[in-house]
Design a protein around this motif. Structure first.
Motif, short mmCIF file in Angstrom:
data_model
loop_
_atom_site.label_atom_id
_atom_site.label_comp_id
_atom_site.label_asym_id
_atom_site.label_seq_id
_atom_site.Cartn_x
_atom_site.Cartn_y
_atom_site.Cartn_z
N ASP A 54 -4.39 1.82 -1.72
CA ASP A 54 -4.39 3.05 -2.52
C ASP A 54 -4.70 4.16 -1.54
N ASN B 6 -2.07 -4.26 -8.35
CA ASN B 6 -0.83 -4.93 -7.93
C ASN B 6 -0.47 -6.00 -8.96
N HIS C 32 2.31 -1.96 -1.78
CA HIS C 32 2.13 -3.38 -1.53
C HIS C 32 2.98 -3.76 -0.32
N GLU C 33 2.89 -5.01 0.09
CA GLU C 33 3.65 -5.58 1.21
C GLU C 33 3.11 -5.06 2.54
N SER C 34 2.42 -5.94 3.25
CA SER C 34 1.65 -5.56 4.43
C SER C 34 2.47 -4.87 5.52
N ILE D 152 -0.02 4.00 -4.39
CA ILE D 152 -0.23 2.55 -4.35
C ILE D 152 0.96 1.91 -3.65
N THR E 113 -6.89 -12.60 -6.73
CA THR E 113 -5.57 -12.01 -6.96
C THR E 113 -5.06 -12.15 -8.39
N TYR F 118 -7.06 -3.35 -0.13
CA TYR F 118 -7.45 -4.48 -0.96
C TYR F 118 -7.01 -5.78 -0.28
N SER G 205 -2.85 -4.81 -0.88
CA SER G 205 -2.33 -3.57 -1.44
C SER G 205 -3.18 -2.44 -0.89
N ILE H 10 3.42 -1.40 4.39
CA ILE H 10 2.22 -0.56 4.42
C ILE H 10 1.97 -0.04 5.83
#
Length: 214
Positions: A64, A55, A71-73, A69, A46, A5, A62, A76
């Protein structure tokens, strides 16, 4: 199936670049920052209820990943590299620690100052510029750039090879490109960033980014 996302003109670029490097099939759901105008018709932003269900912090990106799930690039990317393995991933716990260290270092030592340079020398969504703030950020980054330059003695951050650590750091450092004086004073950083951005996966991501509205 992995779902990412976020628009390309956001920190989602980090995750998309890594997915391209790893050859992961993914679904891309564009989500634009709520403060950007104009918002394309029908695109999530957002603060959209649909995205806040993914999120609740209201930030991109984010993911999936089959129901997981995250978050935080930067986190990830560490997860995706570890999951899919290969040369981009840590080979042992020591490299995992180093990759986590460099991700946190980029976030705490570089990102805010580099964004200050970008927003105040190039432009920002609010249409304001503070050149003194940009100059102060350049001065504050001289030390961290020197640290990074020394760390790149063998060309990369971890294990003498291109890894997720380089993607995470490079995508933060590039915000400072509006301060060429920093790169001239740190030639290894300059060469490293150019090498990272010469990779086919980066070029593919960047070409798609260029197709998005600024």
């Amino acid at each position: 199936m992995l779902t990412i996302y976020g628009v390309y003109r956001s920190r989602a670029s980090r995750n998309i670049w890594l997915a391209e490097e790893l050859g992961i099939s993914f679904k891309h759901v564009p989500v634009i920052q709520h403060y950007r105008e104009p918002k394309p018709a029908g695109m999530l932003h957002t603060r959209s209820p649909e995205f806040l269900a993914v999120n609740p912090n209201g930030h991109i990106p984010s993911i999936d990943d089959d129901g997981l799930i995250l978050h935080e690039s930067l986190a990830i990317n560490l997860y995706l590299a570890r999951k899919h393995g290969g040369l981009l991933a840590p080979k042992d716990i020591a490299e995992e620690g180093q990759m986590s260290m460099w991700a946190l270092w980029a976030a705490t030592e570089i990102e805010e100052r580099a964004l200050t340079i970008l927003y105040n020398r190039v432009g920002n969504p609010w249409g304001t510029k503070d050149l003194k703030a940009a100059d102060a950020a350049v001065e504050a980054l001289k030390g961290p750039f020197s640290v990074l330059d020394r760390a790149l003695a063998d060309g990369f951050l971890v294990g003498g090879r291109f890894t997720v650590a380089d993607i995470n750091a490079a995508e933060v450092v590039r915000y400072a490109l509006a301060a060429p004086e920093l790169f001239e004073a740190a030639p290894k950083v300059k060469a490293w960033l150019a090498a990272c951005q010469a990779r086919p996966a980066f070029k593919k991501m960047w070409a798609a980014r260029d197709q998005e509205p600024a």
